[in-house]
Structures are given as structure tokens and as C-alpha cells.
Write a protein that holds these residues in place. Structure first.
Motif, PDB file in Angstrom:
ATOM      1  N   LYS A 162       0.778  -1.112   0.229  1.00 33.59           N
ATOM      2  CA  LYS A 162      -0.267   0.218   0.164  1.00 33.59           C
ATOM      3  C   LYS A 162       1.025   1.128  -0.168  1.00 33.59           C
ATOM      4  O   LYS A 162       0.664   2.498  -0.661  1.00 33.59           O
ATOM      5  N   ASP A 163       1.979   1.167   0.987  1.00 34.67           N
ATOM      6  CA  ASP A 163       2.602   2.013   1.092  1.00 34.67           C
ATOM      7  C   ASP A 163       4.181   2.625   0.859  1.00 34.67           C
ATOM      8  O   ASP A 163       5.117   1.834   2.611  1.00 34.67           O
ATOM      9  N   PRO A 164       5.035   1.925  -0.111  1.00 34.74           N
ATOM     10  CA  PRO A 164       6.030   1.473  -0.005  1.00 34.74           C
ATOM     11  C   PRO A 164       7.470   2.384   0.694  1.00 34.74           C
ATOM     12  O   PRO A 164       7.450   1.927   1.449  1.00 34.74           O
ATOM     13  N   GLY A 165       7.251   3.238   0.565  1.00 37.79           N
ATOM     14  CA  GLY A 165       7.401   4.594   0.989  1.00 37.79           C
ATOM     15  C   GLY A 165       7.964   4.730   2.547  1.00 37.79           C
ATOM     16  O   GLY A 165       9.462   4.379   3.228  1.00 37.79           O
ATOM     17  N   LEU A 166       6.232   4.734   2.708  1.00 39.31           N
ATOM     18  CA  LEU A 166       6.690   3.914   4.900  1.00 39.31           C
ATOM     19  C   LEU A 166       6.881   3.200   5.493  1.00 39.31           C
ATOM     20  O   LEU A 166       7.817   2.602   5.840  1.00 39.31           O
ATOM     21  N   TRP A 167       6.426   1.981   4.289  1.00 35.48           N
ATOM     22  CA  TRP A 167       6.581   0.734   4.778  1.00 35.48           C
ATOM     23  C   TRP A 167       8.753   0.379   5.080  1.00 35.48           C
ATOM     24  O   TRP A 167       8.979  -0.212   5.693  1.00 35.48           O
ATOM     25  N   TYR A 168       9.042   1.242   3.866  1.00 32.62           N
ATOM     26  CA  TYR A 168      10.749   1.579   4.321  1.00 32.62           C
ATOM     27  C   TYR A 168      11.404   2.012   5.218  1.00 32.62           C
ATOM     28  O   TYR A 168      12.202   1.222   6.190  1.00 32.62           O
ATOM     29  N   GLN A 169      10.260   3.432   5.606  1.00 32.85           N
ATOM     30  CA  GLN A 169      11.663   4.293   6.822  1.00 32.85           C
ATOM     31  C   GLN A 169      11.165   3.009   8.487  1.00 32.85           C
ATOM     32  O   GLN A 169      11.869   3.474   9.184  1.00 32.85           O
ATOM     33  N   LEU A 170       9.813   2.522   7.916  1.00 35.63           N
ATOM     34  CA  LEU A 170       9.544   1.205   9.129  1.00 35.63           C
ATOM     35  C   LEU A 170      10.499   0.308   9.630  1.00 35.63           C
ATOM     36  O   LEU A 170      10.749   0.251  10.006  1.00 35.63           O
ATOM     37  N   SER A 171      10.761   0.186   8.202  1.00 37.27           N
ATOM     38  CA  SER A 171      11.306  -1.772   8.057  1.00 37.27           C
ATOM     39  C   SER A 171      13.015  -1.375   8.829  1.00 37.27           C
ATOM     40  O   SER A 171      13.609  -2.236   9.013  1.00 37.27           O
ATOM     41  N   THR A 172      13.875  -0.103   8.318  1.00 41.30           N
ATOM     42  CA  THR A 172      14.665  -0.097   8.591  1.00 41.30           C
ATOM     43  C   THR A 172      15.293  -0.723   9.898  1.00 41.30           C
ATOM     44  O   THR A 172      16.272  -0.271   9.919  1.00 41.30           O
ATOM     45  N   ASP A 173      14.534  -0.399  10.661  1.00 43.22           N
ATOM     46  CA  ASP A 173      14.743  -0.507  12.038  1.00 43.22           C
ATOM     47  C   ASP A 173      13.446  -1.411  12.825  1.00 43.22           C
ATOM     48  O   ASP A 173      13.803  -1.904  14.131  1.00 43.22           O
ATOM     49  N   GLY A 174      12.902  -2.042  11.633  1.00 43.90           N
ATOM     50  CA  GLY A 174      12.242  -3.424  12.521  1.00 43.90           C
ATOM     51  C   GLY A 174      10.978  -3.017  12.979  1.00 43.90           C
ATOM     52  O   GLY A 174       9.757  -3.611  13.426  1.00 43.90           O
ATOM     53  N   SER A 175      10.756  -1.202  12.347  1.00 46.92           N
ATOM     54  CA  SER A 175       9.640  -0.963  13.232  1.00 46.92           C
ATOM     55  C   SER A 175       7.713  -1.339  12.601  1.00 46.92           C
ATOM     56  O   SER A 175       7.187  -1.590  13.395  1.00 46.92           O
ATOM     57  N   ASP A 176       8.388  -2.186  10.916  1.00 45.08           N
ATOM     58  CA  ASP A 176       7.178  -2.625  10.147  1.00 45.08           C
ATOM     59  C   ASP A 176       6.454  -3.465  10.982  1.00 45.08           C
ATOM     60  O   ASP A 176       5.405  -3.732  10.391  1.00 45.08           O
ATOM     61  N   MET A 177       7.406  -4.146  11.994  1.00 42.47           N
ATOM     62  CA  MET A 177       6.804  -5.645  12.227  1.00 42.47           C
ATOM     63  C   MET A 177       5.445  -5.245  14.168  1.00 42.47           C
ATOM     64  O   MET A 177       5.082  -5.775  14.343  1.00 42.47           O
ATOM     65  N   ILE A 178       5.621  -3.621  14.069  1.00 45.05           N
ATOM     66  CA  ILE A 178       4.837  -3.149  15.169  1.00 45.05           C
ATOM     67  C   ILE A 178       3.734  -2.875  14.407  1.00 45.05           C
ATOM     68  O   ILE A 178       2.307  -2.232  14.945  1.00 45.05           O
ATOM     69  N   TYR A 179       3.431  -2.181  13.477  1.00 46.02           N
ATOM     70  CA  TYR A 179       2.736  -1.898  12.330  1.00 46.02           C
ATOM     71  C   TYR A 179       0.794  -2.105  12.972  1.00 46.02           C
ATOM     72  O   TYR A 179       0.059  -1.350  12.457  1.00 46.02           O
ATOM     73  N   PHE A 180       0.702  -2.946  12.508  1.00 49.06           N
ATOM     74  CA  PHE A 180      -0.138  -3.890  13.136  1.00 49.06           C
ATOM     75  C   PHE A 180      -1.228  -3.572  14.491  1.00 49.06           C
ATOM     76  O   PHE A 180      -2.194  -3.446  14.512  1.00 49.06           O
ATOM     77  N   ILE A 181      -0.411  -2.984  15.320  1.00 44.93           N
ATOM     78  CA  ILE A 181      -1.036  -2.403  16.551  1.00 44.93           C
ATOM     79  C   ILE A 181      -1.879  -1.381  15.827  1.00 44.93           C
ATOM     80  O   ILE A 181      -2.897  -1.156  16.196  1.00 44.93           O
ATOM     81  N   PHE A 182      -1.689  -0.020  14.968  1.00 42.83           N
ATOM     82  CA  PHE A 182      -1.907   1.007  14.592  1.00 42.83           C
ATOM     83  C   PHE A 182      -2.399   1.353  12.990  1.00 42.83           C
ATOM     84  O   PHE A 182      -2.973   1.235  12.519  1.00 42.83           O
ATOM     85  N   GLU A 183      -2.577  -0.373  12.727  1.00 38.99           N
ATOM     86  CA  GLU A 183      -3.042  -0.679  11.250  1.00 38.99           C
ATOM     87  C   GLU A 183      -4.086  -0.383  10.701  1.00 38.99           C
ATOM     88  O   GLU A 183      -5.180   0.997  10.170  1.00 38.99           O
TER      89      GLU A 183
END
Length: 57
Positions: free
Chosen positions: A24-45
Motif C-alpha cells: 500500500k505504501d512502500p515509502g512508509l514501509w521502507y522507513q519503518l522496516s529499517t529498524d524493524g518497526s514495520d513489525m509493530i504496524y499491525f497495532i496501528f493499522e
């Protein structure tokens, strides 16, 4: 044993949400994934989706 299954389910939920964000949003995903924060995205999805709906109107 049940705890292991619960942890696996939580990890799968996090991975699925991360994948949806990547599509859906590759730019945001990349920013979050650099430190593993993409794995907590489900909390705020859900909140994030509601906010996107309001902003798009």
C-alpha cells in the motif's frame, strides 16, 4: 505449547500487516522496516486506515 502457538500467531499477524503496508505504501514501509518497526504496524493499522479514509475525503 499453547503459548508457542499464540506467539506464532502474533508474529504471523505482524508479518501480514507489514506485507499489506509494503504493498500500500512502500515509502512508509521502507522507513519503518529499517529498524524493524514495520513489525509493530499491525497495532496501528486500523487507526491508520481510518485516518487515510478521512484525509482522502
Amino acid at each position: 505449547m499453547l503459548m508457542i502457538i499464540n506467539i506464532q500467531g502474533l508474529l504471523q499477524t505482524a508479518a501480514n500487516a507489514s506485507h499489506r503496508l509494503r504493498l500500500k505504501d512502500p515509502g512508509l514501509w521502507y522507513q519503518l522496516s529499517t529498524d524493524g518497526s514495520d513489525m509493530i504496524y499491525f497495532i496501528f493499522e486500523d487507526s491508520f486506515e481510518q485516518l487515510n479514509t478521512i484525509v482522502e475525503k
